[in-house]
Enzyme design. Structure first.
Site, PDB file in Angstrom:
ATOM      1  N   CYS A   1       0.616  -1.335   0.022  1.00  0.00           N
ATOM      2  CA  CYS A   1       0.231   0.020   0.259  1.00  0.00           C
ATOM      3  C   CYS A   1       0.896   1.353   0.038  1.00  0.00           C
ATOM      4  CB  CYS A   1      -0.884  -0.569   0.944  1.00  0.00           C
ATOM      5  SG  CYS A   1      -2.639   1.029   1.194  1.00  0.00           S
ATOM      6  N   ASP A   2       0.081   2.522   0.103  1.00  0.00           N
ATOM      7  CA  ASP A   2       0.888   4.025  -0.986  1.00  0.00           C
ATOM      8  C   ASP A   2       1.905   4.155   0.937  1.00  0.00           C
ATOM      9  OD1 ASP A   2      -0.657   4.161  -2.335  1.00  0.00           O
ATOM     10  OD2 ASP A   2      -2.419   5.462  -1.519  1.00  0.00           O
TER      11      ASP A   2
ATOM     12  N   CYS B   1      -4.037  -0.636  -5.641  1.00  0.00           N
ATOM     13  CA  CYS B   1      -5.070  -0.159  -6.438  1.00  0.00           C
ATOM     14  C   CYS B   1      -4.373   0.489  -7.589  1.00  0.00           C
ATOM     15  CB  CYS B   1      -4.997   1.459  -6.080  1.00  0.00           C
ATOM     16  SG  CYS B   1      -5.946   1.421  -4.158  1.00  0.00           S
TER      17      CYS B   1
ATOM     18  N   SER C   1      -4.894  12.074  -3.108  1.00  0.00           N
ATOM     19  CA  SER C   1      -5.111  10.419  -3.527  1.00  0.00           C
ATOM     20  C   SER C   1      -3.502  10.581  -5.222  1.00  0.00           C
ATOM     21  CB  SER C   1      -6.195   9.717  -3.277  1.00  0.00           C
ATOM     22  OG  SER C   1      -5.946   8.622  -4.802  1.00  0.00           O
TER      23      SER C   1
END
Length: 557
Positions: A123-124, A195, A473
């Protein structure tokens, strides 16, 4: 020969018999302990799909380590799933988690005397946090990304999570039905992986290749692909090779390596978070990197990648045409990449790219030649001016408009702005200003995806602009300017804006201004008083005291 000096200090000699007893309690033998003891740092939890598969991949990484004579020890780092925290108070912990992850790895690796480590993220914030720890510790280490999810499906067309955020705005405006929204919610993320668009996770994975911290081609394979598993084993093997030759992250993370990262960021039109995170990684590596470097490279590197949110494709599509090396090779051939930077393979960037096999079929629907770019300059621009003396960031590749002049609609929190947008009280031409959401003011510099997506979903994406000292984002699109510095909480000009003030955003000229005289700004500054801290105790209170400007990467000092 491997350097075991770190682990020998903790486990070597007769006096360390009690220390070794703890290892033997877990089944390790004297032979195991005599080998290099290496960590496998896994950013894992069950909070979301981005990292859910990483424990399994870590076992494959360990196989590669064992094959070349290492003894691997797995440990986990905390994860905060941005997509779940988005639009709530929880999002204030997102950027904070980057620092916590770096600290966790330092604590575990140094606390147990590991000789090297593999960092496995998804994840980010896990990715920059892990890369920051590599630069900080400066012991042999290799990074690997866990991979992207596959595209979702909505009535026969590919979608990604960004489409669901925008669907919320579309539903509030009566443009889609509740059933449409439910179908998108149910099908946007079909399984494990981060994502799918060129959002922050995939951006940082690609940057790990450009920096030289991960294996060539390792950023693009989806989480569920067999190539992902192959890269996991080879990453473990690569760590042992890196340890054998004594190659360390700061040998790799030179100023030229960061220029390579910036060039890829601009050519791909990646997430604006890439700016913040590259600055932070450079800080840990002891490399002087500034927003001026991003601005300089942005002006000479065209954007050549067609990926969501500004384009049409997702990471799985880039994988099919050859992955990140396709972009890097085009940059190298045009002289926009330093080919002599060293990488975790022990070879130079140019050597890696010359050996990498790129599929021989047409790919210009996703990656164009530099002679025929989607944008003549980089996908991200640095804006400065009377509203952002230290700088701000805008993703021009995700906006069809590059210039906007309009009246300010000022909000002192994301929640205030989001409520107003959902009530359809934002007018065409407005500039939505969201302040006191910066690193100190939020604290935590939240991403404004809920607000920006609602604006776009209501059909105002090309008619309204947004300016904030918070972040965005990677899924954000539209003329949205973030990272405004100095932030409102320290008395930056954004704190002085009032409803109706005229704001001018000029992406092509790199300007962000408010049409007020210096005298008027100084007069308002005299009346400004800093707000009370939103948190008096706990992690966020500590963070607010230590964090620096977004123009410096929002690092802690």
């Amino acid at each position: 020969m491997y350097d075991k000096s770190r682990s020998n200090k903790v486990y070597g000699g007769y006096e360390k018999a009690p220390n070794r007893a703890f290892l033997k309690a877990m089944g390790l033998t004297d032979d195991d302990i005599s080998k290099p003891l290496v960590g496998v740092a896994v950013a894992w939890n069950e909070a979301g799909p981005c990292n859910i598969h990483l424990l399994g991949l870590s076992q494959v990484v360990k196989e590669g380590i064992r094959e070349l004579g290492g003894t691997p020890r797995t440990f986990t780092a905390p994860v905060l799933i941005d997509g779940i925290a988005m639009g709530s108070e929880s999002m204030k912990y997102s950027l904070v988690s980057r620092e916590v992850i770096a600290n966790t790895v330092e604590l575990t690796v140094n606390g147990h005397g590991y000789d090297g480590f593999v960092a496995l993220g998804g994840c980010d914030k896990t990715q920059p946090g892990l890369m920051m720890s590599m630069a900080r510790l400066n012991i042999p280490s290799v990074y690997m990304y866990g991979g992207t999810t596959l595209p979702g499906n909505f009535r026969g067309r590919d979608i990604a999570i960004g489409d669901v955020y925008e669907a919320v705005g579309a539903f509030s405006a009566g443009k889609i039905t509740a059933e449409d929204l439910r179908i998108m919610e149910d099908n946007a993320i079909p399984g494990p992986g981060a994502c799918g668009g060129l959002y922050t996770a995939n951006t940082m994975a690609m940057l790990s290749e450009a920096l030289g911290l991960s294996l060539p081609g390792s950023s693009a394979p989806p989480a569920v692909s067999s190539d992902r598993t192959k890269f996991a084993k080879e990453t473990g093997r690569t760590l042992m090779k890196v340890m054998e030759i004594g190659l360390k992250p700061r040998d790799i993370l030179t100023f030229e390596a960061f220029e390579n990262g910036i060039a890829l960021l601009m050519a791909s039109g990646g997430s604006t978070n890439g700016v913040l995170h590259l600055l932070a990684i450079a800080h840990e590596a002891g490399v002087s990197l500034t927003l001026d470097d991003f601005d300089r490279i942005s002006k000479k590197v065209p954007e050549i990648v067609n990926m969501k949110p500004g384009g049409d494709y997702v990471m799985a599509d880039l994988y099919r045409v050859g992955g990140t090396p396709v972009i890097l090779k085009k940059l190298l051939d045009r002289g926009l990449l330093h080919g002599d930077t060293i990488t975790v393979t022990g070879k130079t960037m140019a050597q890696n790219l010359s050996e990498y096999k790129i599929p021989e079929f047409k790919h210009d629907h996703i990656v164009r030649d530099l002679s025929n770019p989607f944008l003549p300059s980089g996908g991200i621009r640095i804006l400065k001016g009377s509203l952002a003396p230290e700088g701000s960031v805008v993703k021009l590749s995700a906006s069809k408009i590059k210039y906007h002049r309009g009246p300010a609609r000022v909000f002192n929190s994301e929640e205030e702005a989001f409520e107003t947008v959902l009530k359809k009280k934002i007018n065409e031409g407005d500039v939505v200003v969201i302040r006191y959401e910066g690193p100190k003011g939020g604290p935590g510099m939240r991403e404004m995806l809920a607000v920006t997506s609602a604006i776009v979903g209501q059909g105002l994406g090309e008619k309204v602009a947004l300016v904030t000292d918070g972040r965005f984002s990677g899924a954000t699109r539209g003329l949205m300017v973030g990272h405004v510095a100095p932030e409102a909480a320290v008395g930056g000009p954004i704190a002085l804006i009032r409803d109706g003030d005229t704001i001018v955003i000029d992406g092509e000229k790199g300007r962000l201004d408010v049409e007020l005289s210096d005298q008027e700004l100084k007069s308002r500054a005299k009346d400004w008083t800093p707000p009370e801290p939103r948190y008096k105790t706990g992690l966020l209170a500590q963070y607010a005291k230590l964090v620096t400007s977004s123009a410096r990467g929002a690092v802690l000092v």
